[in-house]
Design a protein around this motif. Structure first.
Motif, PDB file in Angstrom:
ATOM      1  N   ALA A  37       0.833  -1.207   0.000  1.00 34.37           N
ATOM      2  CA  ALA A  37       0.000   0.000   0.000  1.00 34.37           C
ATOM      3  C   ALA A  37       0.865   1.253   0.000  1.00 34.37           C
ATOM      4  O   ALA A  37       0.572   2.219  -0.723  1.00 34.37           O
ATOM      5  CB  ALA A  37      -0.935  -0.006   1.206  1.00 34.37           C
ATOM      6  N   VAL A  38       1.922   1.253   0.783  1.00 32.41           N
ATOM      7  CA  VAL A  38       2.828   2.408   0.829  1.00 32.41           C
ATOM      8  C   VAL A  38       3.501   2.599  -0.528  1.00 32.41           C
ATOM      9  O   VAL A  38       3.596   3.723  -1.030  1.00 32.41           O
ATOM     10  CB  VAL A  38       3.887   2.236   1.949  1.00 32.41           C
ATOM     11  CG1 VAL A  38       4.977   3.283   1.834  1.00 32.41           C
ATOM     12  CG2 VAL A  38       3.214   2.321   3.308  1.00 32.41           C
ATOM     13  N   ALA A  39       3.939   1.499  -1.138  1.00 31.58           N
ATOM     14  CA  ALA A  39       4.574   1.599  -2.454  1.00 31.58           C
ATOM     15  C   ALA A  39       3.595   2.149  -3.483  1.00 31.58           C
ATOM     16  O   ALA A  39       3.966   2.972  -4.332  1.00 31.58           O
ATOM     17  CB  ALA A  39       5.099   0.241  -2.884  1.00 31.58           C
ATOM     18  N   ALA A  40       2.334   1.720  -3.413  1.00 27.39           N
ATOM     19  CA  ALA A  40       1.323   2.220  -4.349  1.00 27.39           C
ATOM     20  C   ALA A  40       1.075   3.712  -4.134  1.00 27.39           C
ATOM     21  O   ALA A  40       0.927   4.464  -5.097  1.00 27.39           O
ATOM     22  CB  ALA A  40       0.027   1.439  -4.193  1.00 27.39           C
ATOM     23  N   LEU A  41       1.046   4.134  -2.884  1.00 21.60           N
ATOM     24  CA  LEU A  41       0.845   5.556  -2.599  1.00 21.60           C
ATOM     25  C   LEU A  41       2.019   6.391  -3.101  1.00 21.60           C
ATOM     26  O   LEU A  41       1.830   7.473  -3.653  1.00 21.60           O
ATOM     27  CB  LEU A  41       0.652   5.777  -1.093  1.00 21.60           C
ATOM     28  CG  LEU A  41      -0.681   5.313  -0.524  1.00 21.60           C
ATOM     29  CD1 LEU A  41      -0.656   5.418   0.998  1.00 21.60           C
ATOM     30  CD2 LEU A  41      -1.818   6.127  -1.091  1.00 21.60           C
ATOM     31  N   GLY A  45      -0.168   5.226  -7.262  1.00 26.90           N
ATOM     32  CA  GLY A  45      -1.197   4.217  -7.400  1.00 26.90           C
ATOM     33  C   GLY A  45      -1.241   3.544  -8.759  1.00 26.90           C
ATOM     34  O   GLY A  45      -2.039   2.665  -8.992  1.00 26.90           O
ATOM     35  N   THR A  46      -0.370   3.917  -9.696  1.00 25.40           N
ATOM     36  CA  THR A  46      -0.405   3.324 -11.028  1.00 25.40           C
ATOM     37  C   THR A  46       0.721   2.326 -11.228  1.00 25.40           C
ATOM     38  O   THR A  46       0.747   1.639 -12.241  1.00 25.40           O
ATOM     39  CB  THR A  46      -0.289   4.424 -12.103  1.00 25.40           C
ATOM     40  OG1 THR A  46       0.961   5.093 -11.927  1.00 25.40           O
ATOM     41  CG2 THR A  46      -1.434   5.405 -11.991  1.00 25.40           C
ATOM     42  N   GLY A  47       1.662   2.286 -10.320  1.00 26.15           N
ATOM     43  CA  GLY A  47       2.792   1.395 -10.472  1.00 26.15           C
ATOM     44  C   GLY A  47       3.888   1.996 -11.334  1.00 26.15           C
ATOM     45  O   GLY A  47       4.914   1.388 -11.554  1.00 26.15           O
ATOM     46  N   GLY A  48       3.691   3.208 -11.832  1.00 24.82           N
ATOM     47  CA  GLY A  48       4.683   3.861 -12.687  1.00 24.82           C
ATOM     48  C   GLY A  48       5.420   4.955 -11.939  1.00 24.82           C
ATOM     49  O   GLY A  48       5.755   4.808 -10.771  1.00 24.82           O
ATOM     50  N   ALA A  49       5.651   6.056 -12.631  1.00 22.74           N
ATOM     51  CA  ALA A  49       6.349   7.186 -12.032  1.00 22.74           C
ATOM     52  C   ALA A  49       5.465   7.851 -10.985  1.00 22.74           C
ATOM     53  O   ALA A  49       4.248   7.701 -10.997  1.00 22.74           O
ATOM     54  CB  ALA A  49       6.703   8.196 -13.125  1.00 22.74           C
ATOM     55  N   PRO A  50       6.083   8.581 -10.064  1.00 19.40           N
ATOM     56  CA  PRO A  50       5.294   9.271  -9.035  1.00 19.40           C
ATOM     57  C   PRO A  50       4.318  10.259  -9.657  1.00 19.40           C
ATOM     58  O   PRO A  50       4.586  10.835 -10.705  1.00 19.40           O
ATOM     59  CB  PRO A  50       6.346  10.015  -8.209  1.00 19.40           C
ATOM     60  CG  PRO A  50       7.624   9.298  -8.478  1.00 19.40           C
ATOM     61  CD  PRO A  50       7.509   8.743  -9.863  1.00 19.40           C
ATOM     62  N   ALA A  54       2.162  14.853  -6.300  1.00 20.30           N
ATOM     63  CA  ALA A  54       2.684  14.361  -5.029  1.00 20.30           C
ATOM     64  C   ALA A  54       3.524  15.416  -4.328  1.00 20.30           C
ATOM     65  O   ALA A  54       3.528  15.501  -3.112  1.00 20.30           O
ATOM     66  CB  ALA A  54       3.502  13.082  -5.247  1.00 20.30           C
ATOM     67  N   GLY A  55       4.257  16.226  -5.088  1.00 26.72           N
ATOM     68  CA  GLY A  55       5.074  17.276  -4.503  1.00 26.72           C
ATOM     69  C   GLY A  55       6.299  16.724  -3.801  1.00 26.72           C
ATOM     70  O   GLY A  55       6.318  15.601  -3.335  1.00 26.72           O
ATOM     71  N   GLY A  56       7.355  17.527  -3.727  1.00 30.17           N
ATOM     72  CA  GLY A  56       8.569  17.100  -3.037  1.00 30.17           C
ATOM     73  C   GLY A  56       9.345  16.067  -3.837  1.00 30.17           C
ATOM     74  O   GLY A  56       8.981  15.699  -4.940  1.00 30.17           O
ATOM     75  N   ASN A  57      10.432  15.626  -3.252  1.00 29.74           N
ATOM     76  CA  ASN A  57      11.273  14.619  -3.897  1.00 29.74           C
ATOM     77  C   ASN A  57      10.903  13.250  -3.358  1.00 29.74           C
ATOM     78  O   ASN A  57      10.812  13.057  -2.153  1.00 29.74           O
ATOM     79  CB  ASN A  57      12.752  14.894  -3.626  1.00 29.74           C
ATOM     80  CG  ASN A  57      13.212  16.187  -4.266  1.00 29.74           C
ATOM     81  OD1 ASN A  57      12.709  16.552  -5.322  1.00 29.74           O
ATOM     82  ND2 ASN A  57      14.131  16.877  -3.634  1.00 29.74           N
ATOM     83  N   ILE A  58      10.707  12.300  -4.244  1.00 34.46           N
ATOM     84  CA  ILE A  58      10.384  10.939  -3.846  1.00 34.46           C
ATOM     85  C   ILE A  58      11.538  10.043  -4.261  1.00 34.46           C
ATOM     86  O   ILE A  58      11.917  10.009  -5.432  1.00 34.46           O
ATOM     87  CB  ILE A  58       9.073  10.446  -4.489  1.00 34.46           C
ATOM     88  CG1 ILE A  58       7.920  11.323  -4.020  1.00 34.46           C
ATOM     89  CG2 ILE A  58       8.829   8.992  -4.155  1.00 34.46           C
ATOM     90  CD1 ILE A  58       6.603  10.996  -4.649  1.00 34.46           C
ATOM     91  N   THR A  59      12.117   9.362  -3.289  1.00 32.25           N
ATOM     92  CA  THR A  59      13.241   8.473  -3.556  1.00 32.25           C
ATOM     93  C   THR A  59      12.721   7.060  -3.717  1.00 32.25           C
ATOM     94  O   THR A  59      11.968   6.576  -2.885  1.00 32.25           O
ATOM     95  CB  THR A  59      14.251   8.523  -2.381  1.00 32.25           C
ATOM     96  OG1 THR A  59      14.646   9.876  -2.191  1.00 32.25           O
ATOM     97  CG2 THR A  59      15.456   7.668  -2.675  1.00 32.25           C
ATOM     98  N   GLU A  60      13.124   6.401  -4.771  1.00 31.04           N
ATOM     99  CA  GLU A  60      12.730   5.018  -4.991  1.00 31.04           C
ATOM    100  C   GLU A  60      13.358   4.148  -3.902  1.00 31.04           C
ATOM    101  O   GLU A  60      14.494   4.367  -3.503  1.00 31.04           O
ATOM    102  CB  GLU A  60      13.214   4.538  -6.358  1.00 31.04           C
ATOM    103  CG  GLU A  60      12.600   5.297  -7.503  1.00 31.04           C
ATOM    104  CD  GLU A  60      11.530   4.499  -8.210  1.00 31.04           C
ATOM    105  OE1 GLU A  60      11.392   3.311  -7.917  1.00 31.04           O
ATOM    106  OE2 GLU A  60      10.849   5.089  -9.052  1.00 31.04           O
ATOM    107  N   THR A  61      12.606   3.166  -3.429  1.00 30.04           N
ATOM    108  CA  THR A  61      13.112   2.278  -2.381  1.00 30.04           C
ATOM    109  C   THR A  61      13.106   0.831  -2.862  1.00 30.04           C
ATOM    110  O   THR A  61      12.927  -0.084  -2.079  1.00 30.04           O
ATOM    111  CB  THR A  61      12.258   2.406  -1.109  1.00 30.04           C
ATOM    112  OG1 THR A  61      10.909   2.140  -1.439  1.00 30.04           O
ATOM    113  CG2 THR A  61      12.391   3.775  -0.492  1.00 30.04           C
ATOM    114  N   ARG A  62      13.290   0.636  -4.138  1.00 32.64           N
ATOM    115  CA  ARG A  62      13.261  -0.710  -4.702  1.00 32.64           C
ATOM    116  C   ARG A  62      14.377  -1.555  -4.079  1.00 32.64           C
ATOM    117  O   ARG A  62      15.531  -1.144  -4.024  1.00 32.64           O
ATOM    118  CB  ARG A  62      13.455  -0.640  -6.210  1.00 32.64           C
ATOM    119  CG  ARG A  62      13.234  -1.961  -6.899  1.00 32.64           C
ATOM    120  CD  ARG A  62      13.263  -1.822  -8.399  1.00 32.64           C
ATOM    121  NE  ARG A  62      12.180  -0.945  -8.859  1.00 32.64           N
ATOM    122  CZ  ARG A  62      12.344   0.041  -9.716  1.00 32.64           C
ATOM    123  NH1 ARG A  62      13.516   0.298 -10.215  1.00 32.64           N
ATOM    124  NH2 ARG A  62      11.315   0.773 -10.077  1.00 32.64           N
ATOM    125  N   GLY A  63      13.992  -2.729  -3.577  1.00 32.64           N
ATOM    126  CA  GLY A  63      14.962  -3.643  -2.997  1.00 32.64           C
ATOM    127  C   GLY A  63      15.290  -3.366  -1.548  1.00 32.64           C
ATOM    128  O   GLY A  63      16.144  -4.015  -0.966  1.00 32.64           O
TER     129      GLY A  63
END
Length: 70
Positions: A37-41, A45-50, A54-63
């Motif tokens: 759910a957190v990853a989708a948010l 919610g599309t599984g693609g780019a943020p 959303a605003g701000g910087n979003i860091t990918e947490t893959r792995g």
């Protein structure tokens, strides 16, 4: 040594361990759902780019593990 009491004790211990295992598996399942759910948010919610809104910087947490307590 009484065989009946030994068998009964082993049965009780087995029952307790099975209950603990079931509880642990449920908690792992809930944790996986929360992380999904957190990853989708975070991804909009599309599984693609943020999402652009959303605003701000979003860091990918893959792995990486997300340990978020609410």
């Amino acid at each position: 040594m009484d065989v009946t009491s030994t068998t009964a004790g082993a049965a009780v211990a087995l029952r307790q361990s099975m209950t603990q295992m079931d509880t642990g598996m449920k908690m792992l399942g809930n944790s996986a759902q929360q992380q999904g759910a957190v990853a989708a948010l975070l991804s909009g919610g599309t599984g693609g780019a943020p999402a652009p809104s959303a605003g701000g910087n979003i860091t990918e947490t893959r792995g990486q593990n997300l340990n978020i307590l609410v």
